[in-house]
Design a protein around this motif. Structure first.
Motif, PDB file in Angstrom:
ATOM      1  N   VAL A   1      37.665  32.512  38.683  1.00  0.00           N
ATOM      2  CA  VAL A   1      38.853  32.761  39.504  1.00  0.00           C
ATOM      3  C   VAL A   1      39.077  31.661  40.527  1.00  0.00           C
ATOM      4  CG1 VAL A   1      39.836  34.309  41.251  1.00  0.00           C
ATOM      5  CG2 VAL A   1      38.803  35.260  39.181  1.00  0.00           C
ATOM      6  N   THR A   2      38.008  31.161  41.121  1.00  0.00           N
ATOM      7  CA  THR A   2      38.161  30.224  42.239  1.00  0.00           C
ATOM      8  C   THR A   2      38.064  28.750  41.853  1.00  0.00           C
ATOM      9  OG1 THR A   2      35.774  30.346  42.743  1.00  0.00           O
ATOM     10  CG2 THR A   2      37.224  31.937  43.833  1.00  0.00           C
ATOM     11  N   ARG A   3      37.471  28.435  40.703  1.00  0.00           N
ATOM     12  CA  ARG A   3      37.252  27.034  40.376  1.00  0.00           C
ATOM     13  C   ARG A   3      37.799  26.601  39.019  1.00  0.00           C
ATOM     14  NH1 ARG A   3      30.868  26.503  42.282  1.00  0.00           N
ATOM     15  NH2 ARG A   3      31.162  27.395  44.385  1.00  0.00           N
ATOM     16  N   VAL A   4      37.889  27.529  38.079  1.00  0.00           N
ATOM     17  CA  VAL A   4      38.300  27.166  36.723  1.00  0.00           C
ATOM     18  C   VAL A   4      39.756  27.541  36.459  1.00  0.00           C
ATOM     19  CG1 VAL A   4      37.837  27.479  34.262  1.00  0.00           C
ATOM     20  CG2 VAL A   4      35.934  27.429  35.899  1.00  0.00           C
ATOM     21  N   LEU A   5      40.129  28.776  36.807  1.00  0.00           N
ATOM     22  CA  LEU A   5      41.469  29.280  36.497  1.00  0.00           C
ATOM     23  C   LEU A   5      42.377  29.346  37.719  1.00  0.00           C
ATOM     24  CD1 LEU A   5      40.440  32.226  34.132  1.00  0.00           C
ATOM     25  CD2 LEU A   5      41.091  29.895  33.496  1.00  0.00           C
ATOM     26  N   ASP A   6      41.983  28.709  38.806  1.00  0.00           N
ATOM     27  CA  ASP A   6      42.759  28.817  40.042  1.00  0.00           C
ATOM     28  C   ASP A   6      44.135  28.177  39.934  1.00  0.00           C
ATOM     29  OD1 ASP A   6      41.139  26.496  39.823  1.00  0.00           O
ATOM     30  OD2 ASP A   6      41.643  25.947  41.891  1.00  0.00           O
ATOM     31  N   ARG A   7      44.331  27.285  38.965  1.00  0.00           N
ATOM     32  CA  ARG A   7      45.635  26.652  38.759  1.00  0.00           C
ATOM     33  C   ARG A   7      46.344  27.182  37.521  1.00  0.00           C
ATOM     34  NH1 ARG A   7      46.117  22.277  42.124  1.00  0.00           N
ATOM     35  NH2 ARG A   7      44.181  21.533  43.089  1.00  0.00           N
ATOM     36  N   VAL A   8      45.890  28.347  37.056  1.00  0.00           N
ATOM     37  CA  VAL A   8      46.460  28.969  35.858  1.00  0.00           C
ATOM     38  C   VAL A   8      47.104  30.300  36.258  1.00  0.00           C
ATOM     39  CG1 VAL A   8      45.953  29.903  33.567  1.00  0.00           C
ATOM     40  CG2 VAL A   8      44.709  27.888  34.407  1.00  0.00           C
ATOM     41  N   TRP A   9      48.281  30.596  35.661  1.00  0.00           N
ATOM     42  CA  TRP A   9      48.921  31.889  35.915  1.00  0.00           C
ATOM     43  C   TRP A   9      48.017  33.001  35.372  1.00  0.00           C
ATOM     44  CZ3 TRP A   9      50.490  36.264  33.445  1.00  0.00           C
ATOM     45  CH2 TRP A   9      51.398  37.080  34.130  1.00  0.00           C
ATOM     46  N   PRO A  10      47.873  34.145  36.053  1.00  0.00           N
ATOM     47  CA  PRO A  10      48.622  34.624  37.221  1.00  0.00           C
ATOM     48  C   PRO A  10      47.992  34.267  38.556  1.00  0.00           C
ATOM     49  CG  PRO A  10      47.259  36.387  36.389  1.00  0.00           C
ATOM     50  CD  PRO A  10      47.016  35.215  35.471  1.00  0.00           C
ATOM     51  N   PHE A  11      46.883  33.515  38.538  1.00  0.00           N
ATOM     52  CA  PHE A  11      46.213  33.208  39.801  1.00  0.00           C
ATOM     53  C   PHE A  11      47.042  32.275  40.671  1.00  0.00           C
ATOM     54  CE2 PHE A  11      42.966  34.104  36.568  1.00  0.00           C
ATOM     55  CZ  PHE A  11      42.392  35.224  37.136  1.00  0.00           C
ATOM     56  N   THR A  12      47.981  31.547  40.067  1.00  0.00           N
ATOM     57  CA  THR A  12      48.827  30.640  40.846  1.00  0.00           C
ATOM     58  C   THR A  12      49.858  31.383  41.689  1.00  0.00           C
ATOM     59  OG1 THR A  12      50.227  30.412  38.876  1.00  0.00           O
ATOM     60  CG2 THR A  12      48.580  28.693  39.254  1.00  0.00           C
ATOM     61  N   VAL A  13      50.102  32.657  41.405  1.00  0.00           N
ATOM     62  CA  VAL A  13      51.113  33.400  42.163  1.00  0.00           C
ATOM     63  C   VAL A  13      50.475  34.339  43.191  1.00  0.00           C
ATOM     64  CG1 VAL A  13      52.711  33.291  40.228  1.00  0.00           C
ATOM     65  CG2 VAL A  13      51.231  35.283  40.478  1.00  0.00           C
ATOM     66  N   GLU A  14      49.163  34.299  43.313  1.00  0.00           N
ATOM     67  CA  GLU A  14      48.512  35.202  44.257  1.00  0.00           C
ATOM     68  C   GLU A  14      48.945  34.938  45.689  1.00  0.00           C
ATOM     69  OE1 GLU A  14      44.472  37.071  42.981  1.00  0.00           O
ATOM     70  OE2 GLU A  14      44.211  34.898  43.055  1.00  0.00           O
ATOM     71  N   ASP A  15      49.078  33.677  46.071  1.00  0.00           N
ATOM     72  CA  ASP A  15      49.506  33.351  47.434  1.00  0.00           C
ATOM     73  C   ASP A  15      50.901  33.895  47.711  1.00  0.00           C
ATOM     74  OD1 ASP A  15      47.150  32.071  48.027  1.00  0.00           O
ATOM     75  OD2 ASP A  15      47.881  30.083  47.465  1.00  0.00           O
ATOM     76  N   ALA A  16      51.767  33.832  46.700  1.00  0.00           N
ATOM     77  CA  ALA A  16      53.126  34.348  46.871  1.00  0.00           C
ATOM     78  C   ALA A  16      53.108  35.862  47.061  1.00  0.00           C
ATOM     79  CB  ALA A  16      53.991  33.979  45.659  1.00  0.00           C
ATOM     80  N   VAL A  17      52.223  36.546  46.338  1.00  0.00           N
ATOM     81  CA  VAL A  17      52.093  37.997  46.499  1.00  0.00           C
ATOM     82  C   VAL A  17      51.634  38.329  47.907  1.00  0.00           C
ATOM     83  CG1 VAL A  17      50.814  40.036  45.752  1.00  0.00           C
ATOM     84  CG2 VAL A  17      51.646  38.401  44.052  1.00  0.00           C
ATOM     85  N   ASN A  18      50.655  37.599  48.407  1.00  0.00           N
ATOM     86  CA  ASN A  18      50.162  37.830  49.768  1.00  0.00           C
ATOM     87  C   ASN A  18      51.252  37.586  50.812  1.00  0.00           C
ATOM     88  OD1 ASN A  18      47.166  36.466  48.544  1.00  0.00           O
ATOM     89  ND2 ASN A  18      47.313  38.545  49.307  1.00  0.00           N
ATOM     90  N   ARG A  19      52.040  36.532  50.633  1.00  0.00           N
ATOM     91  CA  ARG A  19      53.122  36.239  51.587  1.00  0.00           C
ATOM     92  C   ARG A  19      54.200  37.309  51.552  1.00  0.00           C
ATOM     93  NH1 ARG A  19      52.193  30.857  49.689  1.00  0.00           N
ATOM     94  NH2 ARG A  19      53.911  31.084  48.204  1.00  0.00           N
ATOM     95  N   GLU A  20      54.506  37.801  50.354  1.00  0.00           N
ATOM     96  CA  GLU A  20      55.525  38.844  50.225  1.00  0.00           C
ATOM     97  C   GLU A  20      55.076  40.127  50.901  1.00  0.00           C
ATOM     98  OE1 GLU A  20      59.130  40.503  49.221  1.00  0.00           O
ATOM     99  OE2 GLU A  20      58.480  38.412  49.012  1.00  0.00           O
ATOM    100  N   LEU A  21      53.819  40.501  50.714  1.00  0.00           N
ATOM    101  CA  LEU A  21      53.299  41.700  51.354  1.00  0.00           C
ATOM    102  C   LEU A  21      53.317  41.563  52.876  1.00  0.00           C
ATOM    103  CD1 LEU A  21      50.261  42.504  49.024  1.00  0.00           C
ATOM    104  CD2 LEU A  21      52.355  43.853  49.268  1.00  0.00           C
ATOM    105  N   ALA A  22      52.942  40.387  53.368  1.00  0.00           N
ATOM    106  CA  ALA A  22      52.935  40.161  54.814  1.00  0.00           C
ATOM    107  C   ALA A  22      54.347  40.190  55.391  1.00  0.00           C
ATOM    108  CB  ALA A  22      52.268  38.822  55.130  1.00  0.00           C
ATOM    109  N   ALA A  23      55.319  39.696  54.631  1.00  0.00           N
ATOM    110  CA  ALA A  23      56.708  39.668  55.104  1.00  0.00           C
ATOM    111  C   ALA A  23      57.317  41.053  55.160  1.00  0.00           C
ATOM    112  CB  ALA A  23      57.538  38.758  54.200  1.00  0.00           C
ATOM    113  N   ASP A  24      56.810  41.977  54.363  1.00  0.00           N
ATOM    114  CA  ASP A  24      57.374  43.325  54.285  1.00  0.00           C
ATOM    115  C   ASP A  24      56.667  44.330  55.192  1.00  0.00           C
ATOM    116  OD1 ASP A  24      59.212  42.464  52.437  1.00  0.00           O
ATOM    117  OD2 ASP A  24      58.026  43.070  50.695  1.00  0.00           O
ATOM    118  N   ARG A  25      55.842  43.876  56.101  1.00  0.00           N
ATOM    119  CA  ARG A  25      55.108  44.796  56.973  1.00  0.00           C
ATOM    120  C   ARG A  25      56.057  45.523  57.925  1.00  0.00           C
ATOM    121  NH1 ARG A  25      50.318  40.514  58.576  1.00  0.00           N
ATOM    122  NH2 ARG A  25      49.145  40.649  56.608  1.00  0.00           N
ATOM    123  N   THR A  26      55.781  46.805  58.117  1.00  0.00           N
ATOM    124  CA  THR A  26      56.528  47.625  59.074  1.00  0.00           C
ATOM    125  C   THR A  26      55.526  48.435  59.884  1.00  0.00           C
ATOM    126  OG1 THR A  26      56.732  49.509  57.557  1.00  0.00           O
ATOM    127  CG2 THR A  26      58.465  47.821  57.457  1.00  0.00           C
TER     128      THR A  26
END
Length: 240
Positions: A30-55
């Motif tokens: 996850v961290t060294r071999v497939l970190d530049r392969v989908w779906p691991f490439t969109v994990e940061d976007a998921v984290n940002r989306e969750l943080a943006a939707d906080r209430t």
């Protein structure tokens, strides 16, 4: 070597060691071999989306679920559940299973974080970051082992299919909620919490096979502190 020691090695130590090896290898992928392969490439976007939707409301809900899997609560619930099981069932098998499952996942989690150094998501963290690696999620792993372990014990004693389904539905929701809220609070990547389900769930399966299986022959020695129940005695007489 005694039969008891052989069974402990075969049923507990070897499976846990294999799980630890798998978790470390998974972390490397996850961290060294497939970190530049989908779906691991969109994990940061998921984290940002969750943080943006906080209430405010969801913040409170996430705090409840996160607290249910905190170290203090996990220890308290484990001890209380083990004591209740011992007092109600008058045997050590079920309490030993629950304590062993929670302890095993904690060991695998700790050793995995020592081998895998992953930074936490690049968003605002709503909790104080512990010194351990982001991979895997300790909260989620502990919640799976404890609450799924309790669900298994209650489902085994339920007299109806509806009862079994109810216990599973209610208690499995806890680790699912914990996983979602740990991502929502910016503490873990999606792959961190998914890996934790593997860790916690596998530890439950390992300990269920080792401790709850009444047909298992441990040789002349029994599990420490485990006395034969009425069902165990009846089964033994039926086999003789």
């Amino acid at each position: 070597m005694s039969d008891f020691a052989v069974q402990v090695i075969k049923r507990v130590l070897v499976p846990v060691a294999l799980l630890l090896t798998f978790m470390v290898l998974l972390g490397v992928l996850v961290t060294r071999v497939l970190d530049r392969v989908w779906p691991f490439t969109v994990e940061d976007a998921v984290n940002r989306e969750l943080a943006a939707d906080r209430t405010g409301g969801w913040n409170d809900v996430s705090l409840v679920f996160s607290t249910l899997a905190s170290t203090q609560v996990i220890l308290l619930v484990t001890v209380v559940a083990a004591l209740v099981l011992r007092l109600v069932l008058h045997r050590w098998r079920e309490p030993l299973f629950l304590c062993a499952a929670v302890s095993a996942q904690a060991l695998v989690f700790l050793l995995t974080t020592m081998a895998i150094d992953r930074r936490r998501p690049a968003v605002e963290h709503m909790d104080v970051s512990p010194p351990t690696s982001s991979f895997p999620s300790g909260h989620t792993s502990a919640a799976v082992a404890l609450y799924v372990g309790i669900a298994l014990l209650l489902a085994l004693r339920a007299r109806s299919t509806a009862g079994k389904a109810t216990w599973w539905a209610l208690l499995v929701l806890v680790p699912v909620g914990v996983a979602l809220t740990r991502m929502y609070r910016g503490m873990h990547h999606p792959s961190d919490v998914l890996a934790s389900f593997v860790n916690g769930g596998t530890c439950v399966a390992i300990m269920a096979r080792a401790v709850l299986d009444r047909t298992l022959n441990w040789g002349r020695a029994r599990l420490p502190g485990v006395t034969p129940s009425g069902g165990d005695v009846a089964a033994a007489r039926a086999r003789s």
